[in-house]
Design an enzyme around this catalytic site. Structure first.
Site, PDB file in Angstrom:
ATOM      1  N   LYS A 298      -6.847   2.786  -2.180  1.00 35.43           N
ATOM      2  CA  LYS A 298      -7.528   3.686  -1.251  1.00 35.43           C
ATOM      3  C   LYS A 298      -8.154   4.806  -2.045  1.00 35.43           C
ATOM      4  O   LYS A 298      -7.549   5.289  -3.024  1.00 35.43           O
ATOM      5  CB  LYS A 298      -6.564   4.244  -0.201  1.00 35.43           C
ATOM      6  CG  LYS A 298      -7.268   4.977   0.948  1.00 35.43           C
ATOM      7  CD  LYS A 298      -6.308   5.286   2.084  1.00 35.43           C
ATOM      8  CE  LYS A 298      -7.064   5.880   3.271  1.00 35.43           C
ATOM      9  NZ  LYS A 298      -6.174   6.163   4.420  1.00 35.43           N
TER      10      LYS A 298
ATOM     11  N   ASP B 158     -10.352   3.595   9.839  1.00 33.18           N
ATOM     12  CA  ASP B 158      -9.694   2.634  10.713  1.00 33.18           C
ATOM     13  C   ASP B 158     -10.263   2.582  12.128  1.00 33.18           C
ATOM     14  O   ASP B 158      -9.529   2.570  13.108  1.00 33.18           O
ATOM     15  CB  ASP B 158      -8.192   2.933  10.759  1.00 33.18           C
ATOM     16  CG  ASP B 158      -7.552   2.742   9.393  1.00 33.18           C
ATOM     17  OD1 ASP B 158      -7.636   1.632   8.866  1.00 33.18           O
ATOM     18  OD2 ASP B 158      -6.997   3.706   8.851  1.00 33.18           O
TER      19      ASP B 158
ATOM     20  N   HIS C 226      -8.822  -6.510   4.112  1.00 34.54           N
ATOM     21  CA  HIS C 226      -8.578  -5.839   5.376  1.00 34.54           C
ATOM     22  C   HIS C 226      -9.938  -5.420   5.896  1.00 34.54           C
ATOM     23  O   HIS C 226     -10.630  -4.618   5.252  1.00 34.54           O
ATOM     24  CB  HIS C 226      -7.695  -4.602   5.194  1.00 34.54           C
ATOM     25  CG  HIS C 226      -6.228  -4.905   5.204  1.00 34.54           C
ATOM     26  ND1 HIS C 226      -5.266  -3.926   5.109  1.00 34.54           N
ATOM     27  CD2 HIS C 226      -5.555  -6.077   5.312  1.00 34.54           C
ATOM     28  CE1 HIS C 226      -4.067  -4.488   5.146  1.00 34.54           C
ATOM     29  NE2 HIS C 226      -4.224  -5.790   5.264  1.00 34.54           N
TER      30      HIS C 226
ATOM     31  N   ASP D  73     -12.874   8.617   7.776  1.00 31.95           N
ATOM     32  CA  ASP D  73     -11.810   7.840   8.423  1.00 31.95           C
ATOM     33  C   ASP D  73     -12.060   6.351   8.235  1.00 31.95           C
ATOM     34  O   ASP D  73     -13.201   5.883   8.314  1.00 31.95           O
ATOM     35  CB  ASP D  73     -11.760   8.184   9.913  1.00 31.95           C
ATOM     36  CG  ASP D  73     -10.480   7.678  10.559  1.00 31.95           C
ATOM     37  OD1 ASP D  73      -9.598   7.215   9.826  1.00 31.95           O
ATOM     38  OD2 ASP D  73     -10.377   7.757  11.796  1.00 31.95           O
TER      39      ASP D  73
ATOM     40  N   ASP E 213      -7.482  -4.452  10.249  1.00 37.73           N
ATOM     41  CA  ASP E 213      -6.665  -3.252  10.075  1.00 37.73           C
ATOM     42  C   ASP E 213      -7.389  -2.049  10.653  1.00 37.73           C
ATOM     43  O   ASP E 213      -8.295  -1.493  10.029  1.00 37.73           O
ATOM     44  CB  ASP E 213      -6.355  -3.023   8.588  1.00 37.73           C
ATOM     45  CG  ASP E 213      -5.460  -1.804   8.351  1.00 37.73           C
ATOM     46  OD1 ASP E 213      -4.967  -1.236   9.335  1.00 37.73           O
ATOM     47  OD2 ASP E 213      -5.268  -1.430   7.183  1.00 37.73           O
TER      48      ASP E 213
ATOM     49  N   ASP F 274      -9.784  -3.258   1.185  1.00 34.17           N
ATOM     50  CA  ASP F 274      -9.950  -2.736   2.546  1.00 34.17           C
ATOM     51  C   ASP F 274     -11.291  -2.028   2.584  1.00 34.17           C
ATOM     52  O   ASP F 274     -11.507  -1.055   1.860  1.00 34.17           O
ATOM     53  CB  ASP F 274      -8.802  -1.777   2.875  1.00 34.17           C
ATOM     54  CG  ASP F 274      -8.858  -1.245   4.295  1.00 34.17           C
ATOM     55  OD1 ASP F 274      -9.936  -0.777   4.718  1.00 34.17           O
ATOM     56  OD2 ASP F 274      -7.819  -1.275   4.983  1.00 34.17           O
TER      57      ASP F 274
ATOM     58  N   GLU G  28      -3.086  -2.936  -2.515  1.00 32.32           N
ATOM     59  CA  GLU G  28      -4.228  -2.373  -1.776  1.00 32.32           C
ATOM     60  C   GLU G  28      -4.509  -0.936  -2.199  1.00 32.32           C
ATOM     61  O   GLU G  28      -3.630  -0.072  -2.128  1.00 32.32           O
ATOM     62  CB  GLU G  28      -3.942  -2.425  -0.268  1.00 32.32           C
ATOM     63  CG  GLU G  28      -5.015  -1.779   0.595  1.00 32.32           C
ATOM     64  CD  GLU G  28      -4.615  -1.709   2.053  1.00 32.32           C
ATOM     65  OE1 GLU G  28      -5.431  -1.256   2.868  1.00 32.32           O
ATOM     66  OE2 GLU G  28      -3.467  -2.102   2.386  1.00 32.32           O
TER      67      GLU G  28
ATOM     68  N   HIS H  88     -11.566   1.786   2.555  1.00 31.04           N
ATOM     69  CA  HIS H  88     -10.858   2.556   1.542  1.00 31.04           C
ATOM     70  C   HIS H  88     -11.705   2.890   0.323  1.00 31.04           C
ATOM     71  O   HIS H  88     -11.174   3.119  -0.760  1.00 31.04           O
ATOM     72  CB  HIS H  88      -9.604   1.795   1.096  1.00 31.04           C
ATOM     73  CG  HIS H  88      -8.498   1.836   2.105  1.00 31.04           C
ATOM     74  ND1 HIS H  88      -7.236   1.338   1.854  1.00 31.04           N
ATOM     75  CD2 HIS H  88      -8.461   2.315   3.374  1.00 31.04           C
ATOM     76  CE1 HIS H  88      -6.476   1.513   2.920  1.00 31.04           C
ATOM     77  NE2 HIS H  88      -7.196   2.103   3.853  1.00 31.04           N
TER      78      HIS H  88
ATOM     79  N   TRP I 149       0.859  -1.185   0.000  1.00 34.13           N
ATOM     80  CA  TRP I 149       0.000   0.000   0.000  1.00 34.13           C
ATOM     81  C   TRP I 149       0.890   1.228   0.000  1.00 34.13           C
ATOM     82  O   TRP I 149       1.887   1.290   0.724  1.00 34.13           O
ATOM     83  CB  TRP I 149      -0.902   0.037   1.230  1.00 34.13           C
ATOM     84  CG  TRP I 149      -1.710   1.314   1.294  1.00 34.13           C
ATOM     85  CD1 TRP I 149      -2.854   1.595   0.612  1.00 34.13           C
ATOM     86  CD2 TRP I 149      -1.407   2.488   2.072  1.00 34.13           C
ATOM     87  NE1 TRP I 149      -3.291   2.877   0.909  1.00 34.13           N
ATOM     88  CE2 TRP I 149      -2.421   3.448   1.798  1.00 34.13           C
ATOM     89  CE3 TRP I 149      -0.382   2.823   2.955  1.00 34.13           C
ATOM     90  CZ2 TRP I 149      -2.433   4.704   2.392  1.00 34.13           C
ATOM     91  CZ3 TRP I 149      -0.389   4.084   3.545  1.00 34.13           C
ATOM     92  CH2 TRP I 149      -1.416   5.009   3.255  1.00 34.13           C
TER      93      TRP I 149
END
Length: 415
Positions: A225, A293, A283, A291, A322, A256, A223, A259, A182
């Protein structure tokens, strides 16, 4: 819940043709790769610059791990509270060189991670790995897509070194290593040229994959985003770029679920990806607005992701967590997220997948909807507690007592 509650739940599910014993056996065999960076807010052991790359760990809850010994002790505590056998997921900034000195990232060697191999071997864990292309003086502008050839080459060398480290993990631990790439590269404002940075990223990835490594042992992932802090208008490594690059080069696309656009669901992507690839990597996190995470919750999207994993066959999906929340007890954050993901998988295993699929094929959407809704209140909690008991970990209303004890006896002493 008591063992009597489990027997009642077992009989209840049996009335719908669902074998709770088989469901627990399947769950036992689903390993989740637990990320190490929840324990120290993605700081690592380099004593490097503050966290950068469009990501942040917010909060200042006391007791974070400050060194390898503390981080390993925290991981041990977390694993003692999670049923099943899992894996750990490391970033390159968690190297532990024997001489105690910081090794530049493009010079990292397998032996710089020998302490982690020993840790994992003693516990029967596999290790997954991530090159760290952020929080570094040479990552402030761009990494694998940099206009500056010396910087781009530095990061190519770093990822090439990580390939060798990943193969070392696989050989030493006798299990595959998933190595995920990433990068934080992007622009805050609208770019004049979207193609040139992506062409440089492609060139870098081509150079990395030209490195000789055992593809049966190292599963390389890329990965994407949608954006990060300070790169809101454009990211070089977009989903479309990586999806096509992975398909063309025989590597894995990593999804993810934090993302993407808030109204874009990874649970809807998994089935499409698996029609064209033997495996996909995940993930799992919890996005909240911009945000990505937050600690995993047992929410609808987590359950939907778990349903897709079970329907596809868990062996086709490489599952990792993650997130990094520094606003609450970090041990609790780890445990809550991991256990919630396992509960979502158990919920999927305790759902009549074949009957639901048959109803869809018959276009009996009324009965399908009724079935989906009714199972939301079925007694999964009793089965979950039984699964925890059989794995010798605390049941749902007891594990937090262990976290509080650990905070009082260990975390509170970290000043």
């Amino acid at each position: 819940m008591s063992e009597n509650a489990y027997m009642l739940a077992k009989n209840y599910y049996a009335g719908f043709g669902i074998d709770t014993e088989a469901a627990m056996d399947e769950l036992e065999n689903i390993s989740i790769s637990m990320h190490c960076w929840q324990g120290d807010d993605v700081q690592g052991f380099e004593n490097s610059d503050a966290l950068s790359g469009g990501i942040q760990a917010t909060g200042s809850y006391p007791g974070k791990a400050r060194n390898p010994q503390e981080l390993m002790a925290d991981i041990d505590k977390v694993l003692s509270l999670i049923p099943g056998k899992h894996r750990i997921n490391l970033h390159a900034i968690y190297a532990i060189p024997e001489n105690g000195k910081v090794v530049e990232r493009n010079k990292l060697r397998p032996e710089d991670f020998s302490a982690w191999v020993e840790f994992a071997r003693e516990r029967g864990l596999g290790i997954d790995f991530n090159p760290t292309l952020f929080s570094h003086p040479l990552s402030k502008e761009a990494t694998l897509s940099s206009e500056k050839e010396d910087i781009r080459h530095f990061w190519v060398e770093h990822v090439q070194a990580c390939l060798k480290i990943s193969e070392y993990f696989a050989n030493e631990l006798n299990t595959y290593c998933c190595m995920n790439i990433w990068i934080p590269d992007g622009f805050k404002n609208i770019p004049a040229d979207r193609s040139a940075p992506r062409a440089r990223l492609k060139k870098s990835l081509d150079e990395i994959l030209a490195t000789k490594y055992d593809r049966s042992k190292v599963k390389v992932c890329v990965e994407s985003k949608v954006f990060g802090i300070g790169m809101e208008s454009y990211t070089v490594g977009s989903h479309e770029f990586y999806m096509n690059y992975a398909a063309k080069n025989g590597i894995l696309c990593l999804l993810d679920n934090g993302h993407y656009h808030p109204q874009e669901y990874v649970s809807d992507k998994i089935s499409s990806m698996l029609l064209f690839s033997n495996q996909v990597a995940l993930h799992v996190t919890r996005p909240v607005r911009w945000d990505s995470d937050h600690v995993i919750s047992l929410d609808d999207e987590t359950k939907a992701i778990a349903n897709e994993i079970v329907r596809a066959g868990a062996e086709r999906v490489l599952i990792a967590t993650d997130y990094f929340d520094a606003s609450i007890n970090r041990i609790a954050a780890w445990v809550i997220g991991m256990r919630n993901l396992q509960k979502a998988l158990l919920s999927a295993l305790l759902f009549p997948q074949k009957e639901a699929g048959k109803l869809q094929e018959e276009r009996n959407f009324t009965k399908l909807f009724a079935l989906q809704e009714s199972f939301k209140t079925y007694p999964i909690g009793a089965v979950w507690d039984e699964f925890c008991r059989r794995n010798n970990v605390p049941v749902e209303n007891e594990w937090f007592n262990e976290v509080e004890k650990y905070e009082n006896t260990v975390l509170s002493k970290r000043v």
